[in-house]
Scaffold this active site. Sequence first.
Site, PDB file in Angstrom:
ATOM      1  N   LYS A 102     118.531 -43.237 -28.296  1.00 45.15           N
ATOM      2  CA  LYS A 102     118.478 -41.791 -28.118  1.00 45.15           C
ATOM      3  C   LYS A 102     119.455 -41.083 -29.064  1.00 45.15           C
ATOM      4  O   LYS A 102     120.530 -41.618 -29.336  1.00 45.15           O
ATOM      5  CB  LYS A 102     118.904 -41.559 -26.668  1.00 45.15           C
ATOM      6  N   GLY A 159     115.701 -31.066 -25.518  1.00 43.71           N
ATOM      7  CA  GLY A 159     116.887 -30.377 -26.043  1.00 43.71           C
ATOM      8  C   GLY A 159     118.008 -31.333 -26.381  1.00 43.71           C
ATOM      9  O   GLY A 159     119.189 -30.975 -26.352  1.00 43.71           O
ATOM     10  N   ASN A 219     120.701 -43.052 -33.743  1.00 35.43           N
ATOM     11  CA  ASN A 219     120.080 -41.814 -34.222  1.00 35.43           C
ATOM     12  C   ASN A 219     121.090 -40.684 -34.010  1.00 35.43           C
ATOM     13  O   ASN A 219     121.626 -40.530 -32.916  1.00 35.43           O
ATOM     14  CB  ASN A 219     118.792 -41.594 -33.419  1.00 35.43           C
ATOM     15  N   CYS A 228     114.589 -32.194 -35.358  1.00 34.80           N
ATOM     16  CA  CYS A 228     114.195 -31.867 -33.989  1.00 34.80           C
ATOM     17  C   CYS A 228     113.865 -30.392 -33.832  1.00 34.80           C
ATOM     18  O   CYS A 228     114.650 -29.521 -34.182  1.00 34.80           O
ATOM     19  CB  CYS A 228     115.295 -32.233 -33.012  1.00 34.80           C
ATOM     20  N   THR A 235     108.375 -34.958 -33.863  1.00 32.44           N
ATOM     21  CA  THR A 235     107.302 -34.268 -33.120  1.00 32.44           C
ATOM     22  C   THR A 235     106.817 -33.007 -33.842  1.00 32.44           C
ATOM     23  O   THR A 235     107.563 -32.374 -34.590  1.00 32.44           O
ATOM     24  CB  THR A 235     107.790 -33.894 -31.714  1.00 32.44           C
ATOM     25  N   GLY A 250     102.664 -38.629 -29.255  1.00 31.32           N
ATOM     26  CA  GLY A 250     101.647 -39.480 -28.640  1.00 31.32           C
ATOM     27  C   GLY A 250     100.418 -39.637 -29.521  1.00 31.32           C
ATOM     28  O   GLY A 250     100.382 -39.125 -30.659  1.00 31.32           O
ATOM     29  N   GLY A 271     104.399 -42.105 -34.980  1.00 29.01           N
ATOM     30  CA  GLY A 271     103.484 -41.054 -34.508  1.00 29.01           C
ATOM     31  C   GLY A 271     102.281 -41.650 -33.808  1.00 29.01           C
ATOM     32  O   GLY A 271     101.330 -42.067 -34.457  1.00 29.01           O
ATOM     33  N   GLY A 272     102.362 -41.728 -32.490  1.00 27.95           N
ATOM     34  CA  GLY A 272     101.218 -42.155 -31.691  1.00 27.95           C
ATOM     35  C   GLY A 272     100.931 -43.642 -31.732  1.00 27.95           C
ATOM     36  O   GLY A 272      99.877 -44.083 -31.253  1.00 27.95           O
ATOM     37  N   THR A 274     106.150 -42.553 -27.738  1.00 29.52           N
ATOM     38  CA  THR A 274     105.582 -42.107 -26.461  1.00 29.52           C
ATOM     39  C   THR A 274     104.874 -43.230 -25.701  1.00 29.52           C
ATOM     40  O   THR A 274     104.877 -43.240 -24.462  1.00 29.52           O
ATOM     41  CB  THR A 274     104.625 -40.909 -26.726  1.00 29.52           C
TER      42      THR A 274
HETATM   43  C1  LIG Z   1     110.929 -37.376 -24.798  1.00 24.28           C
HETATM   44  C2  LIG Z   1     111.181 -37.514 -26.265  1.00 24.28           C
HETATM   45  C3  LIG Z   1     112.497 -37.476 -26.750  1.00 24.28           C
HETATM   46  C4  LIG Z   1     112.743 -37.609 -28.128  1.00 24.28           C
HETATM   47  N1  LIG Z   1     114.033 -37.591 -28.576  1.00 24.28           N
HETATM   48  C5  LIG Z   1     114.289 -37.773 -29.904  1.00 24.28           C
HETATM   49  C6  LIG Z   1     115.633 -37.829 -30.386  1.00 24.28           C
HETATM   50  O1  LIG Z   1     116.610 -37.749 -29.619  1.00 24.28           O
HETATM   51  N2  LIG Z   1     115.824 -37.977 -31.734  1.00 24.28           N
HETATM   52  C7  LIG Z   1     114.766 -38.115 -32.616  1.00 24.28           C
HETATM   53  O2  LIG Z   1     114.987 -38.265 -33.824  1.00 24.28           O
HETATM   54  N3  LIG Z   1     113.488 -38.093 -32.172  1.00 24.28           N
HETATM   55  C8  LIG Z   1     113.224 -37.927 -30.853  1.00 24.28           C
HETATM   56  N4  LIG Z   1     111.928 -37.930 -30.404  1.00 24.28           N
HETATM   57  C9  LIG Z   1     110.814 -38.106 -31.367  1.00 24.28           C
HETATM   58  C10 LIG Z   1     110.291 -39.548 -31.380  1.00 24.28           C
HETATM   59  O3  LIG Z   1     111.302 -40.460 -31.761  1.00 24.28           O
HETATM   60  C11 LIG Z   1     109.069 -39.687 -32.329  1.00 24.28           C
HETATM   61  O4  LIG Z   1     109.457 -39.328 -33.634  1.00 24.28           O
HETATM   62  C12 LIG Z   1     107.906 -38.806 -31.923  1.00 24.28           C
HETATM   63  O5  LIG Z   1     107.774 -38.761 -30.511  1.00 24.28           O
HETATM   64  C13 LIG Z   1     106.582 -39.257 -32.524  1.00 24.28           C
HETATM   65  O6  LIG Z   1     106.285 -40.590 -32.162  1.00 24.28           O
HETATM   66  P1  LIG Z   1     105.341 -40.980 -30.890  1.00 24.28           P
HETATM   67  O7  LIG Z   1     104.081 -40.174 -31.030  1.00 24.28           O
HETATM   68  O8  LIG Z   1     105.132 -42.444 -31.000  1.00 24.28           O
HETATM   69  O9  LIG Z   1     106.106 -40.603 -29.665  1.00 24.28           O
HETATM   70  C14 LIG Z   1     111.659 -37.793 -29.025  1.00 24.28           C
HETATM   71  C15 LIG Z   1     110.345 -37.851 -28.529  1.00 24.28           C
HETATM   72  C16 LIG Z   1     110.094 -37.722 -27.175  1.00 24.28           C
HETATM   73  C17 LIG Z   1     108.667 -37.808 -26.684  1.00 24.28           C
END
Ligand SMILES: Cc1cc2nc3c(=O)[nH]c(=O)nc-3n(C[C@H](O)[C@H](O)[C@H](O)COP(=O)(O)O)c2cc1C
Length: 307
Positions: free
Chosen positions: A49, A76, A103, A134, A197, A221, A247-248, A270
């Site tokens: 995280k 946040g 991170n 972010c 995201t 996702g 990404g997903g 996700t």
């Molecule tokens: C609940 C949540 C918290 C996240 N927190 C962070 C974070 O603290 N730092 C970061 O660089 N990305 C964060 N992300 C982004 C993810 O690491 C990732 O880049 C993004 O969700 C796309 O990948 P996915 O579709 O596989 O989830 C977060 C994503 C989610 C869903």
Amino acid sequence: MAIGQPDLTARIGSLILKNPVLTASGTFGYGEEFAALVNLDRLGAVVVKGISLKARSGNPMPRVVETACGMLNAIGLENVGAERFITEKLPFFQKIRTPLVANILGDSVAEYRTLARRLERESLVAALEVNISCPNVKKGGVAFGIDPDTARAVTEAVRKEFTRPVIVKLSPNVTDITVIARAVEAGGADAVSLINTLLGMAIDGETRQPRLANIVGGLSGPAIKPVALRMVWQVARAVRIPVIGIGGITTAADAVEFLLAGATAVQVGTANFFSPRASEEVVDGLAAYLRKQGLESVGELIGGLIL
Ligand SMILES: Cc1cc2nc3c(=O)[nH]c(=O)nc-3n(C[C@H](O)[C@H](O)[C@H](O)COP(=O)(O)O)c2cc1C
């Protein structure tokens, strides 16, 4: 390596990973939370995280909403802060044989720099992933990732302080992601990871209110996979450093698409929420895919897209 087993190793700067499957920041806690569900030793690396200098409590609730094939979050960047991370979360990584990628996030170039300097002293931190993207924090985050000069300045500041690999994580909420990728490469990044995201929102038609207290949030996702894949393909052609696709990604078949598009490694995000063993299953599935294709190493897949 056993005879007949494909070589899954992946290289990110000076870091050699046993396989190219990492967890995505913010979706896997500080690693330990998943220890009962996943054999952490089998993963390429665990990205934890996001950490800021001081602890953050995050945004007001509700901060997560389910959407078609994905979710919106506006957490946040809640986190325990650097010192508690170092004393309470980091020691767990002595017990596992998988490297930790920390991170980091900050409100200013100086905050990123201070974090990098502090984490340089912690040998359990194998690499840094710098979140310049972010979309949930009102100041900081967004500004760094959308402007090439600022993105480069953050990268240079972290690079000066941290001797192990620096991965810069890119925002998809820009007009041309290759411009930012080239800027951070010039700033000394060892690799880029993408995508974070996508900025989105959801509205409750009954109450006429936004579903997230923060109004907007980050979409993640399976819904974002085609966008992420397109951006990984574009960036892989624009830079010389390794690209980590995010990404997903839920299955090995998803990971294969990203590798073919030019990614050296992938992160599972996700998917961990609805399938906690997803990252381990991607490792197994990737090995099975390579065997079936008669390939000796995962490297043979990278950028193998046929046009
Ligand atoms: C609940 C949540 C918290 C996240 N927190 C962070 C974070 O603290 N730092 C970061 O660089 N990305 C964060 N992300 C982004 C993810 O690491 C990732 O880049 C993004 O969700 C796309 O990948 P996915 O579709 O596989 O989830 C977060 C994503 C989610 C869903």
